[in-house]
Write an enzyme that holds these catalytic residues in place. Structure first.
Site, PDB file in Angstrom:
ATOM      1  N   THR A 172       0.862  -1.191   0.000  1.00 59.77           N
ATOM      2  CA  THR A 172       0.000   0.000   0.000  1.00 59.77           C
ATOM      3  C   THR A 172       0.891   1.231   0.000  1.00 59.77           C
ATOM      4  O   THR A 172       1.982   1.201   0.562  1.00 59.77           O
ATOM      5  CB  THR A 172      -0.876  -0.037   1.275  1.00 59.77           C
ATOM      6  OG1 THR A 172      -1.817  -1.078   1.112  1.00 59.77           O
ATOM      7  CG2 THR A 172      -1.575   1.273   1.544  1.00 59.77           C
ATOM      8  N   ARG A 200     -14.534  -6.449  -0.003  1.00 57.60           N
ATOM      9  CA  ARG A 200     -13.770  -6.191   1.231  1.00 57.60           C
ATOM     10  C   ARG A 200     -13.143  -4.792   1.185  1.00 57.60           C
ATOM     11  O   ARG A 200     -12.558  -4.396   0.187  1.00 57.60           O
ATOM     12  CB  ARG A 200     -12.683  -7.257   1.381  1.00 57.60           C
ATOM     13  CG  ARG A 200     -11.791  -7.081   2.622  1.00 57.60           C
ATOM     14  CD  ARG A 200     -10.536  -6.320   2.325  1.00 57.60           C
ATOM     15  NE  ARG A 200      -9.629  -6.276   3.464  1.00 57.60           N
ATOM     16  CZ  ARG A 200      -8.548  -5.498   3.520  1.00 57.60           C
ATOM     17  NH1 ARG A 200      -8.250  -4.714   2.518  1.00 57.60           N
ATOM     18  NH2 ARG A 200      -7.777  -5.507   4.571  1.00 57.60           N
ATOM     19  N   GLY A 202     -10.519  -2.261   3.327  1.00 60.47           N
ATOM     20  CA  GLY A 202      -9.519  -2.241   4.399  1.00 60.47           C
ATOM     21  C   GLY A 202      -9.486  -0.905   5.122  1.00 60.47           C
ATOM     22  O   GLY A 202     -10.444  -0.118   5.083  1.00 60.47           O
ATOM     23  N   ASP A 203      -8.372  -0.639   5.755  1.00 62.13           N
ATOM     24  CA  ASP A 203      -8.223   0.591   6.540  1.00 62.13           C
ATOM     25  C   ASP A 203      -7.945   1.824   5.674  1.00 62.13           C
ATOM     26  O   ASP A 203      -8.270   2.948   6.052  1.00 62.13           O
ATOM     27  CB  ASP A 203      -7.076   0.433   7.543  1.00 62.13           C
ATOM     28  CG  ASP A 203      -5.761   0.083   6.856  1.00 62.13           C
ATOM     29  OD1 ASP A 203      -5.780  -0.681   5.872  1.00 62.13           O
ATOM     30  OD2 ASP A 203      -4.706   0.568   7.300  1.00 62.13           O
ATOM     31  N   GLY A 224      -0.445  -1.928   6.238  1.00 67.52           N
ATOM     32  CA  GLY A 224      -0.357  -3.165   7.021  1.00 67.52           C
ATOM     33  C   GLY A 224      -1.683  -3.901   6.999  1.00 67.52           C
ATOM     34  O   GLY A 224      -2.545  -3.618   6.157  1.00 67.52           O
ATOM     35  N   GLY A 226      -5.076  -4.460   7.362  1.00 68.29           N
ATOM     36  CA  GLY A 226      -6.104  -3.437   7.488  1.00 68.29           C
ATOM     37  C   GLY A 226      -7.148  -3.698   8.550  1.00 68.29           C
ATOM     38  O   GLY A 226      -7.620  -2.768   9.214  1.00 68.29           O
TER      39      GLY A 226
END
Ligand code: ASP
Length: 304
Positions: A172, A200, A202-203, A224, A226
């Site tokens: 990322t 999905r 993530g963060d 990292g 997420g």
């Protein structure tokens, strides 16, 4: 003129030796692009976007072209950007057919009343805003097709393992900048985790988890696993820790990682920059691609 500064990450994971150089070169190009903007007196937001676009266009990284393929065989992208001067933020999640999701996230921030657009709605907004669209094939690389095929035949693979136990890429990308007016901006862009479930998120596109900026304190971007980052609201946690520690970004990133491990057994890396233009970077993965530049340095530093 205040101190201008820029810090970037290009993924936190067990980057194998043969990929170290492409990561370093990619980070150097990205920091040069963002730094040029800041040096000319441009805004932190422009610098963050410029650096991230370079990394999205570089297929070394898991963002834009070269992103992971999900379990359904498609590329779905997440990105976010935040303006620390106004607390405005924009993000897109699970968006398809967009070459530079960070640019689309910025349009959400600046041209809509919303913070987060997902899926079809985000693609439609991209079309309306004339943000560069592309085919799924334009985002695919042979490397990722091979990885996807291998993962389809590994029923035991868990995304969490990508960051520490296995060499599976994460990559990322993110940036935090402060400009000459003292404005701080942060941004993050990703293809998520390898072989993720379709839909999905993530963060990275979640304001407070992957990205946060507050002119009075500083800005943060994370990389990292997420799901863990979301659970501890990592980016905002690190900003809060900076505030608690008199703005110290090193202490804040290190303590933030301890919180991540202690509370949710998470892995990853975090970059931070405070209102004085000081930088902090911490990670608990074997490697992290990172780069930084500020007025006190003769040339940018890129490390992997
Ligand atoms: N944080 C990203 C996600 O979970 C992945 C990464 O940082 O590599 O989507």
């Amino acid at each position: 003129m205040g101190k201008i500064a820029l810090v970037l990450h290009g993924g936190a994971w067990d980057i194998p030796p043969d990929l170290v150089e492409p990561h370093r070169t990619g980070m150097q190009k990205a920091i040069a692009a963002g730094w040029k903007v800041l040096q000319k007196g441009g805004s932190a937001l422009d610098a963050v976007e410029a650096s991230i676009v370079v990394m999205e266009d570089d297929d070394t990284f898991n963002a834009g072209r070269g992103s992971f393929i999900n379990a359904g065989g498609e590329v779905e992208l997440d990105a976010s950007i935040m303006n620390g001067a106004t607390f405005r933020a924009g993000a897109v999640a699970a968006v398809q057919n967009v070459r530079n999701p960070i640019t689309l996230a910025r349009r959400v921030m600046e041209k809509s009343e919303n913070v987060l657009l997902v899926g079809m709605g985000a693609s439609r907004f991209a079309r309306e805003q004339k943000v560069k669209l592309c085919s799924q094939d334009d985002l695919l690389t042979l490397r990722e097709l091979d990885r996807w095929r291998t993962m389809q035949s590994d029923p035991h693979f868990k995304p969490k393992d990508a960051f520490r136990k296995k060499r599976t890429a994460s990559d990322t990308v993110g940036a935090v900048a402060i400009d000459k007016k003292g404005n701080i901006a942060s941004g993050t862009s990703t293809g998520g985790t390898p072989n993720k479930l379709p839909g999905r998120v993530g963060d990275s596109p979640i304001i407070g988890a992957g990205t946060y900026a507050d002119n009075g304190i500083g800005g943060v971007s994370t990389s990292g696993w997420g799901e863990a980052m979301i659970r501890v609201v990592m980016a905002k946690t690190v900003v809060d820790l900076m505030e608690r520690h008199g703005g110290d970004p090193e202490k804040a990133t290190q303590e933030g990682l301890k919180v991540l491990v202690r509370k949710v057994d998470g892995y990853g890396g975090v970059i931070a920059l405070n209102a004085r233009g000081e930088i902090g970077i911490a990670f608990n993965t074997p490697r992290m691609a990172r780069a930084f530049m500020h007025t006190g340095l003769r040339e940018a530093v890129a490390l992997v």
